[in-house]
Design a protein around this motif. Structure first.
Motif, PDB file in Angstrom:
ATOM      1  N   UNK A 292      47.423  38.757  42.058  1.00  9.61           N
ATOM      2  CA  UNK A 292      48.332  39.223  40.897  1.00  9.61           C
ATOM      3  C   UNK A 292      49.663  38.907  41.213  1.00  9.61           C
TER       4      UNK A 292
ATOM      5  N   UNK B 257      52.140  35.649  39.640  1.00 13.80           N
ATOM      6  CA  UNK B 257      53.457  35.812  39.275  1.00 13.80           C
ATOM      7  C   UNK B 257      53.631  36.732  38.085  1.00 13.80           C
ATOM      8  N   UNK B 258      52.683  37.756  38.448  1.00 15.63           N
ATOM      9  CA  UNK B 258      52.517  39.108  37.344  1.00 15.63           C
ATOM     10  C   UNK B 258      53.865  39.614  36.809  1.00 15.63           C
TER      11      UNK B 258
ATOM     12  N   UNK C  21      56.948  38.258  36.527  1.00 15.50           N
ATOM     13  CA  UNK C  21      57.815  37.214  36.345  1.00 15.50           C
ATOM     14  C   UNK C  21      58.044  37.195  34.626  1.00 15.50           C
TER      15      UNK C  21
ATOM     16  N   UNK D 209      58.567  39.543  30.052  1.00 16.81           N
ATOM     17  CA  UNK D 209      57.149  40.246  29.773  1.00 16.81           C
ATOM     18  C   UNK D 209      56.950  40.748  31.118  1.00 16.81           C
TER      19      UNK D 209
ATOM     20  N   UNK E  23      55.584  44.326  30.725  1.00 13.15           N
ATOM     21  CA  UNK E  23      54.586  44.651  30.141  1.00 13.15           C
ATOM     22  C   UNK E  23      53.407  44.521  30.670  1.00 13.15           C
ATOM     23  N   UNK E  24      53.430  43.312  31.485  1.00 13.73           N
ATOM     24  CA  UNK E  24      52.233  42.436  32.120  1.00 13.73           C
ATOM     25  C   UNK E  24      51.784  43.490  33.150  1.00 13.73           C
TER      26      UNK E  24
ATOM     27  N   UNK F 209      50.197  46.405  31.434  1.00 11.84           N
ATOM     28  CA  UNK F 209      49.050  46.085  30.966  1.00 11.84           C
ATOM     29  C   UNK F 209      47.691  45.955  32.146  1.00 11.84           C
ATOM     30  N   UNK F 210      48.071  45.688  33.380  1.00  9.63           N
ATOM     31  CA  UNK F 210      47.366  45.621  34.391  1.00  9.63           C
ATOM     32  C   UNK F 210      47.003  47.017  35.006  1.00  9.63           C
TER      33      UNK F 210
ATOM     34  N   UNK G  66      44.460  48.219  32.699  1.00  7.98           N
ATOM     35  CA  UNK G  66      43.398  47.758  32.885  1.00  7.98           C
ATOM     36  C   UNK G  66      42.450  48.443  34.243  1.00  7.98           C
TER      37      UNK G  66
ATOM     38  N   UNK H  65      41.214  51.560  33.200  1.00 11.40           N
ATOM     39  CA  UNK H  65      39.945  51.481  32.443  1.00 11.40           C
ATOM     40  C   UNK H  65      38.488  51.162  33.468  1.00 11.40           C
ATOM     41  N   UNK H  66      38.910  50.199  34.385  1.00  8.75           N
ATOM     42  CA  UNK H  66      37.938  49.830  35.380  1.00  8.75           C
ATOM     43  C   UNK H  66      37.225  50.972  36.177  1.00  8.75           C
TER      44      UNK H  66
END
Lengths: 101, 201
Positions: A57, A62-63, A65, A68, A71-72, A75-76, A79, A82-83
Protein backbone atom coordinates in the motif's frame (compact mmCIF):
# COMPACT_ATOMS: atom_id res chain seq x y z
CA UNK A 1 7.41 15.70 -6.58
CA UNK A 2 10.22 17.05 -8.78
CA UNK A 3 13.06 15.05 -7.31
CA UNK A 4 10.73 12.05 -7.27
CA UNK A 5 10.54 12.15 -11.06
CA UNK A 6 14.21 12.71 -11.72
CA UNK A 7 15.35 9.67 -9.76
CA UNK A 8 16.77 7.16 -12.21
CA UNK A 9 16.65 4.06 -10.03
CA UNK A 10 13.46 2.87 -8.29
CA UNK A 11 15.20 2.09 -5.01
CA UNK A 12 12.07 1.99 -2.82
CA UNK A 13 10.41 -0.46 -5.22
CA UNK A 14 13.43 -2.76 -5.19
CA UNK A 15 13.58 -2.68 -1.38
CA UNK A 16 9.83 -3.34 -1.20
CA UNK A 17 10.16 -6.28 -3.59
CA UNK A 18 13.10 -7.88 -1.76
CA UNK A 19 11.44 -7.47 1.65
CA UNK A 20 8.17 -8.90 0.24
CA UNK A 21 10.03 -11.97 -1.00
CA UNK A 22 11.77 -12.38 2.36
CA UNK A 23 8.45 -12.09 4.22
CA UNK A 24 6.85 -14.65 1.87
CA UNK A 25 9.63 -17.19 2.38
CA UNK A 26 9.77 -16.52 6.12
CA UNK A 27 6.03 -17.19 6.41
CA UNK A 28 6.31 -20.40 4.36
CA UNK A 29 9.32 -21.55 6.40
CA UNK A 30 7.61 -20.89 9.73
CA UNK A 31 4.37 -22.56 8.61
CA UNK A 32 5.92 -25.65 7.04
CA UNK A 33 9.18 -26.33 8.88
CA UNK A 34 8.67 -25.41 12.54
CA UNK A 35 6.97 -27.32 15.34
CA UNK A 36 5.27 -24.32 16.91
CA UNK A 37 1.59 -24.66 17.81
CA UNK A 38 -1.05 -23.88 15.19
CA UNK A 39 -2.14 -20.78 17.07
CA UNK A 40 1.39 -19.34 17.38
CA UNK A 41 2.14 -20.04 13.70
CA UNK A 42 -1.10 -18.35 12.59
CA UNK A 43 -0.34 -15.25 14.68
CA UNK A 44 3.18 -14.99 13.26
CA UNK A 45 2.33 -15.56 9.58
CA UNK A 46 -0.84 -13.43 9.89
CA UNK A 47 1.31 -10.56 11.18
CA UNK A 48 3.83 -11.06 8.36
CA UNK A 49 0.95 -10.88 5.84
CA UNK A 50 -0.30 -7.60 7.34
CA UNK A 51 3.24 -6.12 7.19
CA UNK A 52 3.61 -7.19 3.55
CA UNK A 53 0.20 -5.81 2.57
CA UNK A 54 1.07 -2.52 4.27
CA UNK A 55 4.30 -2.35 2.29
CA UNK A 56 2.38 -2.81 -0.96
CA UNK A 57 0.00 0.00 0.00
CA UNK A 58 2.68 2.50 0.97
CA UNK A 59 5.64 1.62 -1.26
CA UNK A 60 3.92 0.42 -4.47
CA UNK A 61 0.48 2.07 -4.39
CA UNK A 62 1.59 5.46 -3.03
CA UNK A 63 -1.36 5.42 -0.62
CA UNK A 64 -0.68 8.79 1.00
CA UNK A 65 0.33 10.62 -2.16
CA UNK A 66 -1.47 13.65 -3.58
CA UNK A 67 -4.00 15.98 -2.02
CA UNK A 68 -6.33 13.06 -1.24
CA UNK A 69 -3.66 11.05 0.57
CA UNK A 70 -5.29 11.50 3.96
CA UNK A 71 -8.70 10.50 2.57
CA UNK A 72 -7.17 7.36 1.09
CA UNK A 73 -5.58 6.50 4.41
CA UNK A 74 -8.87 6.91 6.30
CA UNK A 75 -10.67 4.90 3.60
CA UNK A 76 -8.18 2.01 3.98
CA UNK A 77 -8.30 2.12 7.78
CA UNK A 78 -12.08 1.84 7.58
CA UNK A 79 -11.78 -1.04 5.06
CA UNK A 80 -9.44 -2.88 7.46
CA UNK A 81 -11.95 -2.30 10.28
CA UNK A 82 -14.71 -3.78 8.09
CA UNK A 83 -12.51 -6.78 7.28
CA UNK A 84 -11.98 -7.49 10.98
CA UNK A 85 -15.70 -7.15 11.75
CA UNK A 86 -16.73 -9.39 8.82
CA UNK A 87 -14.05 -12.08 9.06
CA UNK A 88 -13.50 -12.32 12.82
CA UNK A 89 -17.18 -11.66 13.52
CA UNK A 90 -18.37 -14.40 11.13
CA UNK A 91 -15.91 -16.98 12.41
CA UNK A 92 -16.65 -16.12 16.03
CA UNK A 93 -20.43 -16.21 15.70
CA UNK A 94 -20.56 -19.30 13.48
CA UNK A 95 -18.00 -21.54 15.16
CA UNK A 96 -18.58 -20.96 18.86
CA UNK A 97 -21.47 -21.77 21.16
CA UNK A 98 -24.67 -23.19 19.68
CA UNK A 99 -23.56 -22.73 16.06
CA UNK A 100 -20.73 -25.20 16.50
CA UNK A 101 -23.10 -28.17 16.86
CA UNK B 1 -14.40 18.79 -16.75
CA UNK B 2 -11.84 21.04 -15.21
CA UNK B 3 -9.46 22.57 -17.68
CA UNK B 4 -7.06 23.76 -15.01
CA UNK B 5 -3.78 21.93 -15.33
CA UNK B 6 -1.15 21.89 -12.60
CA UNK B 7 2.04 20.89 -14.40
CA UNK B 8 4.08 20.70 -11.19
CA UNK B 9 2.31 17.40 -10.41
CA UNK B 10 2.80 13.98 -12.05
CA UNK B 11 0.71 13.69 -15.25
CA UNK B 12 -2.06 11.61 -13.68
CA UNK B 13 -2.73 14.21 -10.97
CA UNK B 14 -2.71 17.32 -13.16
CA UNK B 15 -6.44 17.90 -13.60
CA UNK B 16 -9.15 17.94 -10.97
CA UNK B 17 -11.09 15.31 -12.94
CA UNK B 18 -8.14 12.89 -12.95
CA UNK B 19 -7.53 13.42 -9.23
CA UNK B 20 -11.20 12.66 -8.57
CA UNK B 21 -11.03 9.50 -10.70
CA UNK B 22 -8.04 8.26 -8.71
CA UNK B 23 -9.77 9.05 -5.41
CA UNK B 24 -12.90 7.30 -6.67
CA UNK B 25 -10.86 4.24 -7.54
CA UNK B 26 -9.47 4.10 -4.02
CA UNK B 27 -13.04 4.15 -2.71
CA UNK B 28 -13.87 1.28 -5.11
CA UNK B 29 -10.86 -0.65 -3.75
CA UNK B 30 -12.27 -0.18 -0.25
CA UNK B 31 -15.47 -1.87 -1.44
CA UNK B 32 -13.44 -4.63 -3.12
CA UNK B 33 -11.66 -5.28 0.17
CA UNK B 34 -15.04 -5.78 1.84
CA UNK B 35 -16.12 -8.14 -0.99
CA UNK B 36 -13.05 -10.30 -0.41
CA UNK B 37 -13.53 -10.07 3.37
CA UNK B 38 -16.94 -11.76 3.02
CA UNK B 39 -15.32 -14.59 1.02
CA UNK B 40 -12.49 -14.96 3.55
CA UNK B 41 -15.12 -14.99 6.31
CA UNK B 42 -17.05 -17.82 4.63
CA UNK B 43 -13.85 -19.78 4.04
CA UNK B 44 -12.75 -19.21 7.64
CA UNK B 45 -16.03 -20.69 8.88
CA UNK B 46 -16.18 -23.68 6.51
CA UNK B 47 -12.52 -24.57 5.98
CA UNK B 48 -12.69 -27.81 7.96
CA UNK B 49 -16.05 -29.06 6.64
CA UNK B 50 -14.61 -31.78 4.38
CA UNK B 51 -17.82 -33.90 4.15
CA UNK B 52 -15.65 -36.99 3.74
CA UNK B 53 -13.88 -35.46 0.72
CA UNK B 54 -10.27 -34.37 0.24
CA UNK B 55 -8.62 -32.13 2.85
CA UNK B 56 -6.14 -29.26 2.37
CA UNK B 57 -3.22 -31.64 2.86
CA UNK B 58 -4.60 -33.96 0.15
CA UNK B 59 -4.84 -31.37 -2.61
CA UNK B 60 -2.54 -28.37 -1.94
CA UNK B 61 0.83 -28.55 -3.72
CA UNK B 62 3.15 -26.11 -1.96
CA UNK B 63 5.67 -25.92 -4.81
CA UNK B 64 3.00 -24.73 -7.28
CA UNK B 65 1.61 -22.30 -4.72
CA UNK B 66 5.07 -20.79 -4.19
CA UNK B 67 5.50 -20.38 -7.97
CA UNK B 68 2.10 -18.66 -8.23
CA UNK B 69 2.99 -16.39 -5.31
CA UNK B 70 6.34 -15.38 -6.77
CA UNK B 71 4.83 -14.76 -10.22
CA UNK B 72 2.15 -12.45 -8.82
CA UNK B 73 4.51 -10.72 -6.37
CA UNK B 74 7.03 -10.08 -9.15
CA UNK B 75 4.26 -8.78 -11.42
CA UNK B 76 3.24 -6.31 -8.69
CA UNK B 77 6.87 -5.15 -8.56
CA UNK B 78 7.13 -4.77 -12.35
CA UNK B 79 3.86 -2.81 -12.35
CA UNK B 80 5.48 -0.50 -9.78
CA UNK B 81 8.45 -0.06 -12.13
CA UNK B 82 6.04 0.67 -15.00
CA UNK B 83 4.49 3.55 -13.03
CA UNK B 84 7.99 4.70 -12.05
CA UNK B 85 8.93 4.86 -15.76
CA UNK B 86 5.67 6.69 -16.52
CA UNK B 87 6.67 9.39 -14.03
CA UNK B 88 9.96 9.77 -15.86
CA UNK B 89 7.92 10.30 -19.06
CA UNK B 90 9.51 7.20 -20.54
CA UNK B 91 6.68 5.79 -22.69
CA UNK B 92 8.74 2.93 -24.11
CA UNK B 93 9.88 1.84 -20.66
CA UNK B 94 6.31 2.09 -19.36
CA UNK B 95 4.89 -0.12 -22.12
CA UNK B 96 7.76 -2.63 -21.82
CA UNK B 97 7.22 -3.07 -18.07
CA UNK B 98 3.44 -3.27 -18.53
CA UNK B 99 3.88 -6.10 -21.04
CA UNK B 100 6.25 -7.92 -18.65
CA UNK B 101 3.65 -7.47 -15.89
CA UNK B 102 0.93 -8.98 -18.06
CA UNK B 103 3.15 -11.91 -19.06
CA UNK B 104 3.74 -12.68 -15.37
CA UNK B 105 0.00 -12.30 -14.70
CA UNK B 106 -0.78 -14.71 -17.54
CA UNK B 107 1.75 -17.15 -16.07
CA UNK B 108 -0.03 -16.92 -12.73
CA UNK B 109 -3.38 -17.55 -14.40
CA UNK B 110 -1.99 -20.55 -16.29
CA UNK B 111 -0.75 -22.03 -12.99
CA UNK B 112 -4.09 -21.42 -11.31
CA UNK B 113 -6.12 -23.04 -14.12
CA UNK B 114 -3.80 -26.08 -13.95
CA UNK B 115 -4.29 -26.12 -10.18
CA UNK B 116 -8.08 -26.23 -10.59
CA UNK B 117 -7.79 -29.04 -13.18
CA UNK B 118 -5.51 -30.95 -10.78
CA UNK B 119 -8.07 -30.52 -7.97
CA UNK B 120 -10.92 -31.73 -10.19
CA UNK B 121 -8.89 -34.84 -11.11
CA UNK B 122 -8.41 -35.55 -7.40
CA UNK B 123 -12.19 -35.48 -7.00
CA UNK B 124 -12.15 -32.03 -5.39
CA UNK B 125 -14.84 -29.93 -7.07
CA UNK B 126 -17.18 -27.17 -5.93
CA UNK B 127 -19.86 -29.80 -5.23
CA UNK B 128 -17.66 -32.00 -3.03
CA UNK B 129 -17.77 -30.20 0.30
CA UNK B 130 -18.36 -26.87 2.02
CA UNK B 131 -14.57 -26.50 2.31
CA UNK B 132 -14.13 -26.84 -1.45
CA UNK B 133 -17.15 -24.65 -2.32
CA UNK B 134 -15.77 -21.78 -0.25
CA UNK B 135 -12.23 -22.42 -1.52
CA UNK B 136 -13.22 -22.30 -5.19
CA UNK B 137 -15.36 -19.20 -4.71
CA UNK B 138 -12.51 -17.35 -2.99
CA UNK B 139 -9.78 -18.45 -5.43
CA UNK B 140 -12.11 -18.11 -8.43
CA UNK B 141 -13.12 -14.55 -7.52
CA UNK B 142 -9.45 -13.59 -7.25
CA UNK B 143 -8.60 -15.39 -10.50
CA UNK B 144 -11.51 -13.66 -12.27
CA UNK B 145 -10.10 -10.32 -11.09
CA UNK B 146 -6.68 -11.20 -12.51
CA UNK B 147 -8.31 -12.19 -15.82
CA UNK B 148 -10.23 -8.92 -15.93
CA UNK B 149 -7.06 -7.02 -15.06
CA UNK B 150 -5.15 -8.58 -17.97
CA UNK B 151 -7.92 -7.59 -20.43
CA UNK B 152 -8.18 -4.10 -18.95
CA UNK B 153 -4.42 -3.47 -18.98
CA UNK B 154 -4.24 -4.68 -22.58
CA UNK B 155 -6.75 -2.02 -23.59
CA UNK B 156 -4.79 0.64 -21.65
CA UNK B 157 -1.59 -0.42 -23.46
CA UNK B 158 -3.38 -0.03 -26.82
CA UNK B 159 -4.42 3.50 -25.82
CA UNK B 160 -0.85 4.32 -24.73
CA UNK B 161 0.49 3.15 -28.10
CA UNK B 162 -2.14 5.12 -30.03
CA UNK B 163 -2.29 8.34 -27.97
CA UNK B 164 1.01 8.46 -26.10
CA UNK B 165 1.38 9.84 -22.59
CA UNK B 166 -1.29 12.41 -21.77
CA UNK B 167 -2.84 13.28 -18.40
CA UNK B 168 -5.76 11.01 -19.38
CA UNK B 169 -3.75 7.94 -20.42
CA UNK B 170 -1.43 8.47 -17.44
CA UNK B 171 -4.43 8.47 -15.09
CA UNK B 172 -5.81 5.30 -16.68
CA UNK B 173 -2.43 3.61 -16.36
CA UNK B 174 -2.06 4.68 -12.75
CA UNK B 175 -5.50 3.27 -11.90
CA UNK B 176 -4.88 -0.14 -13.52
CA UNK B 177 -1.61 -0.09 -11.54
CA UNK B 178 -3.52 0.38 -8.28
CA UNK B 179 -5.87 -2.44 -9.27
CA UNK B 180 -2.96 -4.77 -10.03
CA UNK B 181 -1.20 -4.09 -6.73
CA UNK B 182 -4.51 -4.69 -4.97
CA UNK B 183 -4.74 -8.17 -6.53
CA UNK B 184 -1.35 -8.99 -5.05
CA UNK B 185 -2.47 -7.70 -1.64
CA UNK B 186 -5.45 -10.09 -1.76
CA UNK B 187 -3.14 -12.92 -2.80
CA UNK B 188 -0.87 -12.36 0.23
CA UNK B 189 -3.86 -13.18 2.42
CA UNK B 190 -4.94 -16.16 0.28
CA UNK B 191 -1.36 -17.49 0.48
CA UNK B 192 -1.30 -17.07 4.26
CA UNK B 193 -4.83 -17.89 5.38
CA UNK B 194 -5.71 -20.55 2.79
CA UNK B 195 -2.56 -22.37 1.66
CA UNK B 196 -0.14 -21.99 4.57
CA UNK B 197 -2.92 -22.36 7.15
CA UNK B 198 -4.13 -25.53 5.40
CA UNK B 199 -0.64 -27.02 5.31
CA UNK B 200 0.24 -26.35 8.98
CA UNK B 201 -0.01 -29.86 10.35
Amino acid sequence: MEHHQSKSFPISHVIGFVVSLLLTFAAAGIALYTNLSFKVIMWIIGSLAVVQAGMQLFMFMHLREGEDGKTNLVNMIYAVFMVIVIVVGSIWVLTSGHAAH
Amino acid sequence: MSAKVDTSLPLEYQTEQDRMNILGFWVFLGAEIVLFATLFGVYGVLYERFAGGPTHQDIFVIKDVMIQTILLLTSSFTMGIAIFEMRRHNLKGLITWLVITLALGAGFLFMEINEFIHYAHEGATMQTSAFLSSLFVLLGTHGAHVTLGIGWATMVIIQLVKRGLTPTTARKTFIIGLYWHFLDVVWIFIFTFVYLKGLVA
